[in-house]
Design an enzyme around this catalytic site. Structure first.
Site, PDB file in Angstrom:
ATOM      1  N   LYS A  11       0.819  -1.226   0.000  1.00  0.00           N
ATOM      2  CA  LYS A  11       0.000   0.000   0.000  1.00  0.00           C
ATOM      3  C   LYS A  11       0.856   1.281   0.000  1.00  0.00           C
ATOM      4  CE  LYS A  11      -3.951  -2.165   2.321  1.00  0.00           C
ATOM      5  NZ  LYS A  11      -4.951  -2.014   3.412  1.00  0.00           N
ATOM      6  N   TYR A  51     -12.637  -2.335  -3.721  1.00  0.00           N
ATOM      7  CA  TYR A  51     -13.051  -2.526  -2.332  1.00  0.00           C
ATOM      8  C   TYR A  51     -14.571  -2.450  -2.176  1.00  0.00           C
ATOM      9  CZ  TYR A  51      -8.358  -2.405  -0.180  1.00  0.00           C
ATOM     10  OH  TYR A  51      -7.081  -2.704   0.247  1.00  0.00           O
ATOM     11  N   ASN A 114      -1.975   0.207   6.818  1.00  0.00           N
ATOM     12  CA  ASN A 114      -1.457  -1.072   7.324  1.00  0.00           C
ATOM     13  C   ASN A 114      -0.574  -1.809   6.316  1.00  0.00           C
ATOM     14  OD1 ASN A 114      -3.472  -1.958   5.653  1.00  0.00           O
ATOM     15  ND2 ASN A 114      -4.477  -3.272   7.155  1.00  0.00           N
ATOM     16  N   HIS A 117      -2.104  -5.582   1.638  1.00  0.00           N
ATOM     17  CA  HIS A 117      -3.406  -6.237   1.515  1.00  0.00           C
ATOM     18  C   HIS A 117      -3.176  -7.621   0.936  1.00  0.00           C
ATOM     19  CE1 HIS A 117      -7.539  -7.077   0.236  1.00  0.00           C
ATOM     20  NE2 HIS A 117      -6.987  -7.496  -0.884  1.00  0.00           N
ATOM     21  N   GLU A 128      -9.515 -10.745  -7.424  1.00  0.00           N
ATOM     22  CA  GLU A 128      -8.537  -9.663  -7.275  1.00  0.00           C
ATOM     23  C   GLU A 128      -7.393  -9.795  -8.275  1.00  0.00           C
ATOM     24  OE1 GLU A 128      -9.446  -8.538  -2.610  1.00  0.00           O
ATOM     25  OE2 GLU A 128      -7.625  -9.663  -3.042  1.00  0.00           O
TER      26      GLU A 128
HETATM   27  P1  CMP Z   1      -7.320  -4.563   3.782  1.00  0.00           P
HETATM   28  O1  CMP Z   1      -6.818  -5.938   3.995  1.00  0.00           O
HETATM   29  O2  CMP Z   1      -6.755  -3.818   2.618  1.00  0.00           O
HETATM   30  O3  CMP Z   1      -8.922  -4.595   3.624  1.00  0.00           O
HETATM   31  C1  CMP Z   1      -9.708  -3.468   3.857  1.00  0.00           C
HETATM   32  C2  CMP Z   1      -8.975  -2.381   4.602  1.00  0.00           C
HETATM   33  O4  CMP Z   1      -9.790  -1.453   5.298  1.00  0.00           O
HETATM   34  C3  CMP Z   1      -8.123  -3.002   5.686  1.00  0.00           C
HETATM   35  O5  CMP Z   1      -7.037  -3.689   5.102  1.00  0.00           O
HETATM   36  C4  CMP Z   1      -7.776  -1.801   6.546  1.00  0.00           C
HETATM   37  O6  CMP Z   1      -6.622  -1.118   6.099  1.00  0.00           O
HETATM   38  C5  CMP Z   1      -8.983  -0.871   6.334  1.00  0.00           C
HETATM   39  N1  CMP Z   1      -9.779  -0.713   7.559  1.00  0.00           N
HETATM   40  C6  CMP Z   1      -9.958   0.436   8.238  1.00  0.00           C
HETATM   41  N2  CMP Z   1     -10.739   0.245   9.315  1.00  0.00           N
HETATM   42  C7  CMP Z   1     -11.060  -1.080   9.340  1.00  0.00           C
HETATM   43  C8  CMP Z   1     -11.826  -1.893  10.215  1.00  0.00           C
HETATM   44  N3  CMP Z   1     -12.443  -1.410  11.305  1.00  0.00           N
HETATM   45  N4  CMP Z   1     -11.923  -3.223   9.917  1.00  0.00           N
HETATM   46  C9  CMP Z   1     -11.332  -3.729   8.826  1.00  0.00           C
HETATM   47  N5  CMP Z   1     -10.588  -3.005   7.948  1.00  0.00           N
HETATM   48  C10 CMP Z   1     -10.439  -1.688   8.211  1.00  0.00           C
END
Ligand code: CMP
Length: 140
Positions: A11, A51, A114, A117, A128
Site C-alpha cells: 500500500k 473494495y 497497514n 493487503h 482480485e
Molecule cells: P485490507 O486488507 O486492505 O482490507 C480493507 C482495509 O480497510 C483493511 O485492510 C484496513 O486497512 C482498512 N480498515 C480500516 N478500518 C477497518 C476496520 N475497522 N476493519 C477492517 N478493515 C479496516
C-alpha cells in the site's frame, strides 16, 4: 496441500517509505514466489470498485482515498496454501493486534495505513488477480 495463487498489494504508506524491497524479502523468505508484479497508481474509481465489498462500512471512503493517494505494488504470489499462509505472514489487520514477525507488526502504521493487503479466500483471490492482471499472461 495445493499450490495456490493469492493477490497482494503493497500500500501507499509502504511505497512512500521505500519498504517494497524489505516486504518482498519477507515474502520470498516465507517461501512465496512473486510470479507477477507491477507498480501502479490506482484511480479513486478503481479503488472504489476493488473494495466494493466494504462500501457500506464507515471506513470505505477513507480507505479508497488512501489507496489512490500514491503508488502501490500489486503482486501475484504462488505457494502451497498461499492464501491462508499469506494472511498469517501479513498479520492482523490492526497492527496493534499483529503477532511478532508479521509484515504488519513490523511496518504498519495504523489499521488504515497497514502497509499490505492480501486476498481472504479462493474466490476473492481469483477476482482480485483478474481485476489487475487480466491484461498479461502469468507464466509463473
Ligand atoms: P485490507 O486488507 O486492505 O482490507 C480493507 C482495509 O480497510 C483493511 O485492510 C484496513 O486497512 C482498512 N480498515 C480500516 N478500518 C477497518 C476496520 N475497522 N476493519 C477492517 N478493515 C479496516
Amino acid at each position: 496441500m495445493t499450490i495456490e495463487r493469492t493477490f497482494s498489494m503493497i500500500k501507499p504508506d509502504a511505497t512512500e517509505r521505500n519498504l517494497s524491497g524489505d516486504i518482498n524479502s519477507m515474502i520470498e523468505h516465507a517461501g512465496f514466489k512473486i510470479i507477477a508484479q507491477k507498480k501502479i497508481r490506482i484511480t479513486l474509481e478503481q479503488a472504489q470498485k476493488f473494495y466494493d465489498v466494504h462500501k457500506e462500512k464507515p471506513f470505505y471512503n477513507d480507505l479508497c482515498n488512501f489507496i489512490s493517494s500514491g503508488p502501490v505494488v500489486i503482486q501475484v504470489l504462488e505457494k502451497e496454501n498461499a492464501i491462508s499462509d499469506y494472511r498469517k505472514l501479513m498479520g492482523a489487520t490492526n497492527p496493534e493486534q499483529a503477532e511478532a514477525g508479521t509484515i504488519r507488526k513490523k511496518y504498519a502504521i495504523s489499521i488504515d495505513q497497514n502497509s499490505i493487503h492480501g486476498s481472504d479466500g479462493i474466490e476473492t483471490a481469483q477476482r482480485e488477480i483478474s481485476f489487475f492482471f487480466s491484461d498479461i499472461e502469468i507464466v509463473g
